[in-house]
Scaffold this motif. Structure first.
Motif, PDB file in Angstrom:
ATOM      1  N   SER A  84     -13.781   0.193  -7.389  1.00  0.00           N
ATOM      2  CA  SER A  84     -13.700  -0.622  -6.064  1.00  0.00           C
ATOM      3  C   SER A  84     -14.293  -0.197  -5.305  1.00  0.00           C
ATOM      4  CB  SER A  84     -11.949  -0.967  -5.236  1.00  0.00           C
ATOM      5  OG  SER A  84     -12.256  -1.206  -4.640  1.00  0.00           O
ATOM      6  N   THR A  85     -14.024  -0.494  -3.382  1.00  0.00           N
ATOM      7  CA  THR A  85     -15.461   0.247  -2.536  1.00  0.00           C
ATOM      8  C   THR A  85     -14.505   0.542  -1.418  1.00  0.00           C
ATOM      9  OG1 THR A  85     -17.020  -0.329  -1.677  1.00  0.00           O
ATOM     10  CG2 THR A  85     -15.733  -2.223  -2.541  1.00  0.00           C
TER      11      THR A  85
ATOM     12  N   GLY B 242      -8.025  -3.207   7.842  1.00  0.00           N
ATOM     13  CA  GLY B 242      -7.025  -4.504   8.347  1.00  0.00           C
ATOM     14  C   GLY B 242      -7.863  -5.958   7.754  1.00  0.00           C
ATOM     15  N   GLY B 243      -6.863  -6.552   6.690  1.00  0.00           N
ATOM     16  CA  GLY B 243      -7.168  -8.049   6.767  1.00  0.00           C
ATOM     17  C   GLY B 243      -7.344  -7.753   5.477  1.00  0.00           C
TER      18      GLY B 243
ATOM     19  N   GLY C  70      -6.404  -6.788   2.376  1.00  0.00           N
ATOM     20  CA  GLY C  70      -4.637  -7.148   1.172  1.00  0.00           C
ATOM     21  C   GLY C  70      -4.045  -8.437   1.998  1.00  0.00           C
TER      22      GLY C  70
ATOM     23  N   LEU D 278     -12.964  -1.893   1.462  1.00  0.00           N
ATOM     24  CA  LEU D 278     -11.731  -2.466   1.928  1.00  0.00           C
ATOM     25  C   LEU D 278     -11.166  -2.409   2.386  1.00  0.00           C
ATOM     26  CD1 LEU D 278     -12.107  -4.145  -1.738  1.00  0.00           C
ATOM     27  CD2 LEU D 278     -12.326  -5.404  -0.374  1.00  0.00           C
TER      28      LEU D 278
ATOM     29  N   HIS E 140     -10.369  -9.513  -6.655  1.00  0.00           N
ATOM     30  CA  HIS E 140     -10.562  -9.623  -4.779  1.00  0.00           C
ATOM     31  C   HIS E 140     -11.898  -7.622  -5.062  1.00  0.00           C
ATOM     32  CE1 HIS E 140      -8.577  -6.643  -1.159  1.00  0.00           C
ATOM     33  NE2 HIS E 140      -8.339  -7.538  -0.798  1.00  0.00           N
TER      34      HIS E 140
ATOM     35  N   LYS F 167      -1.585  -0.651  -3.955  1.00  0.00           N
ATOM     36  CA  LYS F 167      -2.589  -0.907  -3.222  1.00  0.00           C
ATOM     37  C   LYS F 167      -3.294   0.838  -3.205  1.00  0.00           C
ATOM     38  CE  LYS F 167      -1.575  -4.100  -0.646  1.00  0.00           C
ATOM     39  NZ  LYS F 167      -1.540  -5.457   0.747  1.00  0.00           N
ATOM     40  N   GLY F 168      -4.902   0.317  -3.296  1.00  0.00           N
ATOM     41  CA  GLY F 168      -5.673   1.873  -2.868  1.00  0.00           C
ATOM     42  C   GLY F 168      -7.006   1.770  -3.453  1.00  0.00           C
TER      43      GLY F 168
ATOM     44  N   HIS G 273       0.712  -1.352  -0.378  1.00  0.00           N
ATOM     45  CA  HIS G 273       0.336   0.039  -0.022  1.00  0.00           C
ATOM     46  C   HIS G 273       1.180   1.053   0.064  1.00  0.00           C
ATOM     47  CE1 HIS G 273       0.886   0.060   4.244  1.00  0.00           C
ATOM     48  NE2 HIS G 273       0.063  -0.914   4.141  1.00  0.00           N
TER      49      HIS G 273
HETATM   50  N1  LIG Z   1     -10.429   3.893  -0.345  1.00  0.00           N
HETATM   51  C1  LIG Z   1     -10.293   2.538  -0.606  1.00  0.00           C
HETATM   52  N2  LIG Z   1     -11.179   2.273  -1.432  1.00  0.00           N
HETATM   53  C2  LIG Z   1     -10.268   0.592  -2.775  1.00  0.00           C
HETATM   54  N3  LIG Z   1     -10.313  -0.107  -2.051  1.00  0.00           N
HETATM   55  C3  LIG Z   1      -9.388  -0.272  -0.944  1.00  0.00           C
HETATM   56  C4  LIG Z   1      -9.320   1.307  -0.675  1.00  0.00           C
HETATM   57  N4  LIG Z   1      -8.333   1.427   0.275  1.00  0.00           N
HETATM   58  C5  LIG Z   1      -8.108  -0.344   0.290  1.00  0.00           C
HETATM   59  N5  LIG Z   1      -8.615  -0.275  -0.245  1.00  0.00           N
HETATM   60  C6  LIG Z   1      -8.118  -2.017  -0.734  1.00  0.00           C
HETATM   61  O1  LIG Z   1      -8.072  -2.423   0.530  1.00  0.00           O
HETATM   62  C7  LIG Z   1      -7.001  -3.557   0.275  1.00  0.00           C
HETATM   63  C8  LIG Z   1      -6.204  -3.070   1.662  1.00  0.00           C
HETATM   64  O2  LIG Z   1      -5.339  -3.552   2.234  1.00  0.00           O
HETATM   65  P1  LIG Z   1      -4.019  -3.351   3.030  1.00  0.00           P
HETATM   66  O3  LIG Z   1      -3.356  -2.189   2.524  1.00  0.00           O
HETATM   67  O4  LIG Z   1      -2.695  -4.472   2.699  1.00  0.00           O
HETATM   68  O5  LIG Z   1      -5.032  -4.093   4.071  1.00  0.00           O
HETATM   69  P2  LIG Z   1      -3.543  -5.017   5.180  1.00  0.00           P
HETATM   70  O6  LIG Z   1      -2.606  -4.458   5.273  1.00  0.00           O
HETATM   71  O7  LIG Z   1      -4.396  -4.367   6.552  1.00  0.00           O
HETATM   72  O8  LIG Z   1      -4.566  -5.973   4.893  1.00  0.00           O
HETATM   73  C9  LIG Z   1      -6.252  -3.554  -0.333  1.00  0.00           C
HETATM   74  O9  LIG Z   1      -6.406  -4.258  -1.454  1.00  0.00           O
HETATM   75  C10 LIG Z   1      -6.668  -2.380  -1.393  1.00  0.00           C
HETATM   76  O10 LIG Z   1      -6.677  -2.093  -2.806  1.00  0.00           O
END
Ligand SMILES: Nc1ncnc2c1ncn2[C@@H]1O[C@H](COP(=O)(O)OP(=O)(O)O)[C@@H](O)[C@H]1O
Ligand SMILES: NC(=O)C1=CN([C@@H]2O[C@H](COP(=O)(O)OP(=O)(O)OC[C@H]3O[C@@H](n4cnc5c(N)ncnc54)[C@H](O)[C@@H]3O)[C@@H](O)[C@H]2O)[C@@H](O)CC1
Ligand SMILES: [K+]
Length: 510
Positions: A438-439, A445-446, A448, A442, A480, A419-420, A384
């Motif tokens: 996406s949404t 925590g978890g 990812g 997501l 995902h 990621k984002g 991320h």
């Molecule tokens: N604003 C957002 N909209 C859509 N997806 C998001 C957003 N923020 C984070 N994500 C997604 O959520 C997940 C977060 O992963 P990560 O930051 O690694 O969390 P963790 O390490 O706690 O599992 C990633 O797949 C990222 O693409």
């Protein structure tokens, strides 16, 4: 529009410069600019009437000096003929020739025109035709103040092509930008629509196709465009959905997950559940010895390998593990930073390796670039923005132009998935894939960890099929995100904890 044109068009992404070149070819081929503007504005009017069929609406049109303003003025004229109550706000005195003509005609039709935005205060709907892909510098006063005023009214705003003020390529607000309810992107998706920082301005985005010939698009973008929006068709075509009748578990890949610690036992479980959903033939999990029972209980089909542990983290991999026995390794979720020797072992392997979470933090501690240069097999990094900055401190800011940031670092040999809100993936040749939907559900925590397991399983399963690994990575990220979207639809954006997400991975494919 034919379905396959729709799918093909949806996969392209253009910069302002590429859009200008593509449109330039259309004009050189004989399409008059005014005719194209008329066609585009007609399509916009049709979409506006779908969302706002009530013809007694009072519509405020903001017309800039360029052809975005031209579009808006044609829309103003047509809505006026359809009986809407139209007002025009024109901040600039100097207009392009075609825009000026449309303004003159609107005025002569008796449509009220103002040079002060407060005249639009009582409108029910605002059409933003201030700037399109021709915006080239920071917006200054008096227009900046007018935009600020407009944003305060929090009215329904439909932006033409881009929310005015956004940089077409980076999605950055140049000083200030209009916060649109909805944006009609014209012809081809602009890069801004795939930049996290632009999303709050864009609102609901939709593409209006005005028949740009594919030959002109490909003449400018090339047959293998450098940047692609992942479409459902592309993603599904890379998932191992059709299993050959004659197969056995090892033909469907054997994934080794290296994850978990005393502190983060849940991360190991979530990663394992993500891997399960991928359909991978065999799943092995190397976890600290003390987690063996809990993992076995959660994932009876997996081979759980208890590893020696120190301070609750995996100390090293037991001799019994021969890394070349597996078709892929995914390493990192929940390891903690004390597991550097096991990450080092994974990096020394000669099979595809996915590094996530603490696997990335440890790679950064080892020295990202020199360590990657030693890798003997494909490496996929899934940071991320925070992990990205630790891995590549000298790279462009991932929270700004994330596409540029991820492209810049992919030259070091790894496939980098940033990621984002709009996940961007770059392979070592600099090709970019972007997950366009996406949404925020997501962002917990978890989730990812789930992606790491899912992706590991797909990469392991694909090792027996000749398929570019970056396509598998892009499809995993699409799967995902799409699962998250379905889960959020059914359970609201508050209802998508990571475990729930794992339960939607299969149902979203149905
Ligand atoms: N604003 C957002 N909209 C859509 N997806 C998001 C957003 N923020 C984070 N994500 C997604 O959520 C997940 C977060 O992963 P990560 O930051 O690694 O969390 P963790 O390490 O706690 O599992 C990633 O797949 C990222 O693409
Ligand atoms: N090129 C074409 O013929 C077509 C373009 N289309 C429309 O036209 C738009 C592109 O038109 P243009 O290239 O004229 O560009 P814009 O309509 O985006 O306008 C930019 C204009 O604003 C000025 N400008 C740029 N930055 C400024 C700033 N910070 N402050 C004040 N003025 C600023 C520029 O000098 C230019 O005149 C597209 O977004 C789309 O809406 C579509 O109608 C399809 C046809
Ligand atoms: K606009």
């Amino acid at each position: 529009m034919a379905q396959n044109r729709r799918e093909e068009i949806a996969g392209f992404v253009v910069t302002a410069e590429q859009m200008r070149h593509i449109e330039g070819r259309v004009f050189v081929a004989g399409m008059p600019v005014a005719a194209l503007m008329e066609k585009v504005a007609g399509l916009i009017v049709r979409r506006i009437q779908v969302y706002h069929p009530n013809h007694s609406l009072r519509v405020g049109i903001i017309a800039g000096s360029g052809h975005n303003g031209g579009d808006a003025l044609v829309v103003a004229r047509e809505l006026h003929f359809h009986g809407y109550d139209v007002l025009i706000y024109r901040p600039f005195s100097k207009l392009k020739e075609l825009t000026s003509q449309h303004f003159q005609y609107a005025k002569n039709l008796g449509i009220p025109c103002f040079d002060d935005i407060s005249a639009l205060k009582d409108c029910d709907l605002i059409i933003d035709g201030l700037f399109g892909f021709g915006l080239e510098r920071i917006i200054t006063d008096p227009v900046a103040t007018a935009i600020n005023q407009l944003n305060q009214w929090s009215k329904t705003i439909i932006s033409i092509d881009l929310p005015s003020g956004l940089h077409t390529d980076t999605g950055e607000a140049l000083g200030i930008a209009i916060r649109a309810t909805r944006t009609f992107c014209l012809g081809l998706w602009k890069l801004a629509f795939l930049q996290d920082q632009a999303l709050e301005y864009i609102g609901e985005a939709e593409l209006i196709d005005f028949d740009l010939p594919l030959t002109d698009i490909k003449a400018v973008l090339g047959d293998q465009p450098n940047i692609r929006r992942i479409t459902p068709e592309f993603a599904l075509s890379h998932l191992p959905l059709k299993r050959p009748p004659v197969t056995h578990k090892y033909k469907q890949g054997h994934l080794l997950l290296i994850c978990g610690s005393h502190k983060y036992a849940g991360g190991a479980i979530l990663t394992g559940l993500g891997a399960r959903a991928s359909g991978v033939g065999m799943l092995s999990m190397a976890v600290p010895e003390s987690l063996k029972d809990i993992l076995t209980a959660q994932l009876p089909e997996a081979l759980i390998i208890g590893c020696p542990e120190e301070t609750g983290a995996i100390a090293y991999l037991p001799e019994t593990i021969e890394l070349s026995d597996y078709s892929a390794i995914a390493c990192g979720p929940g390891l903690t930073k004390d597991a550097s020797s096991v990450v080092q072992s994974a990096l020394n392997s000669t099979i595809p390796l996915i590094l996530d979470a603490d696997g990335l933090n440890i790679l950064a501690q080892l020295g990202t670039i020199p360590t990657l240069s030693q890798r003997q097999a494909p490496t996929i990094l899934t940071p991320h923005a925070g992990e990205f900055k630790r891995l590549f401190p000298d790279a462009p800011d991932p929270n700004k132009d994330r596409v540029n940031a991820v492209r810049k670092v992919s030259q070091h040999g790894a496939i980098v998935l940033l990621k984002g809100a709009r996940t961007a993936i770059a392979d070592h040749s600099g090709s970019i894939w972007i997950i366009p939907e996406s949404t925020p559900a997501l962002a917990r925590g978890g989730s990812g960890d789930v992606l790491t397991g899912l992706m590991g399983g797909l990469v392991a399963a694909a090792s027996t099929r000749k398929m570019p690994i970056e396509n598998i990575v892009a499809s995993a990220a699409w799967w995902h995100a799409t699962s998250g979207i379905l889960a959020a639809q059914e359970r609201t954006e508050l209802g998508v904890d990571a475990f729930t997400l794992t339960q939607y991975l299969i149902s979203v494919l149905r």
